[in-house]
Design a protein around this motif. Structure first.
Motif, mmCIF file in Angstrom:
data_model
loop_
_atom_site.group_PDB
_atom_site.id
_atom_site.type_symbol
_atom_site.label_atom_id
_atom_site.label_comp_id
_atom_site.label_asym_id
_atom_site.label_seq_id
_atom_site.Cartn_x
_atom_site.Cartn_y
_atom_site.Cartn_z
ATOM 1 N N THR A 143 0.854 -1.191 0.000
ATOM 2 C CA THR A 143 0.000 0.000 0.000
ATOM 3 C C THR A 143 0.883 1.232 0.000
ATOM 4 O O THR A 143 1.913 1.263 0.667
ATOM 5 C CB THR A 143 -0.925 0.024 1.240
ATOM 6 O OG1 THR A 143 -1.674 -1.184 1.284
ATOM 7 C CG2 THR A 143 -1.877 1.195 1.198
ATOM 8 N N PHE B 172 1.069 5.259 0.928
ATOM 9 C CA PHE B 172 0.446 6.273 1.782
ATOM 10 C C PHE B 172 1.021 7.621 1.393
ATOM 11 O O PHE B 172 2.232 7.782 1.275
ATOM 12 C CB PHE B 172 0.723 5.973 3.254
ATOM 13 C CG PHE B 172 0.188 4.636 3.694
ATOM 14 C CD1 PHE B 172 -1.142 4.488 4.057
ATOM 15 C CD2 PHE B 172 1.010 3.527 3.733
ATOM 16 C CE1 PHE B 172 -1.639 3.258 4.451
ATOM 17 C CE2 PHE B 172 0.527 2.291 4.127
ATOM 18 C CZ PHE B 172 -0.804 2.151 4.484
ATOM 19 N N GLN C 22 -1.677 11.092 5.367
ATOM 20 C CA GLN C 22 -2.354 9.823 5.632
ATOM 21 C C GLN C 22 -1.666 9.037 6.739
ATOM 22 O O GLN C 22 -0.497 9.264 7.051
ATOM 23 C CB GLN C 22 -2.408 8.965 4.357
ATOM 24 C CG GLN C 22 -3.307 9.537 3.289
ATOM 25 C CD GLN C 22 -3.400 8.619 2.084
ATOM 26 O OE1 GLN C 22 -2.424 8.037 1.639
ATOM 27 N NE2 GLN C 22 -4.617 8.494 1.558
ATOM 28 N N GLY D 157 -1.269 4.882 8.286
ATOM 29 C CA GLY D 157 -1.436 3.487 7.913
ATOM 30 C C GLY D 157 -1.054 2.558 9.045
ATOM 31 O O GLY D 157 -0.422 2.966 10.028
ATOM 32 N N LEU E 197 -5.118 1.657 5.250
ATOM 33 C CA LEU E 197 -5.239 3.088 5.508
ATOM 34 C C LEU E 197 -6.075 3.290 6.763
ATOM 35 O O LEU E 197 -7.106 2.667 6.941
ATOM 36 C CB LEU E 197 -5.913 3.766 4.321
ATOM 37 C CG LEU E 197 -6.137 5.263 4.420
ATOM 38 C CD1 LEU E 197 -4.806 6.008 4.362
ATOM 39 C CD2 LEU E 197 -7.029 5.724 3.286
#
Length: 85
Positions: A59, A61, A65, A67, A78
């Protein structure tokens, strides 16, 4: 106090401890502790991107953001709000 050189933080801490009243210290409440978070890896992106990859997946970020991944087998996810970092 010894004649050794100390960093600014140590000096300020030492001076604070020497000049603080024990009664005053007992009356000042400590900082509140955030609720305990589950163990795992938490990330917060201030600037740029964090590319988080483990055995469960990958993922990206972006700035602003948050995570989380609990271990190296589950994919990173997220988190919509700051978990208290």
């Amino acid at each position: 106090m010894s004649q050794k050189k100390c960093t600014a933080i140590k000096c300020v801490l030492a001076l604070t401890l020497l000049s603080a009243s024990p009664l005053l210290l007992a009356q000042v409440p400590g900082p509140s502790r955030p609720p305990s978070l589950p163990p795992g890896l938490y990330v917060q992106v201030l600037d740029g991107i964090i590319h988080l990859s483990n055995g469960g997946g990958t993922t990206n970020f972006s700035a602003g953001q948050f995570g989380y991944t609990p271990n190296f087998r589950q994919p990173p996810v997220l988190i919509p709000i700051n978990p208290g970092m």
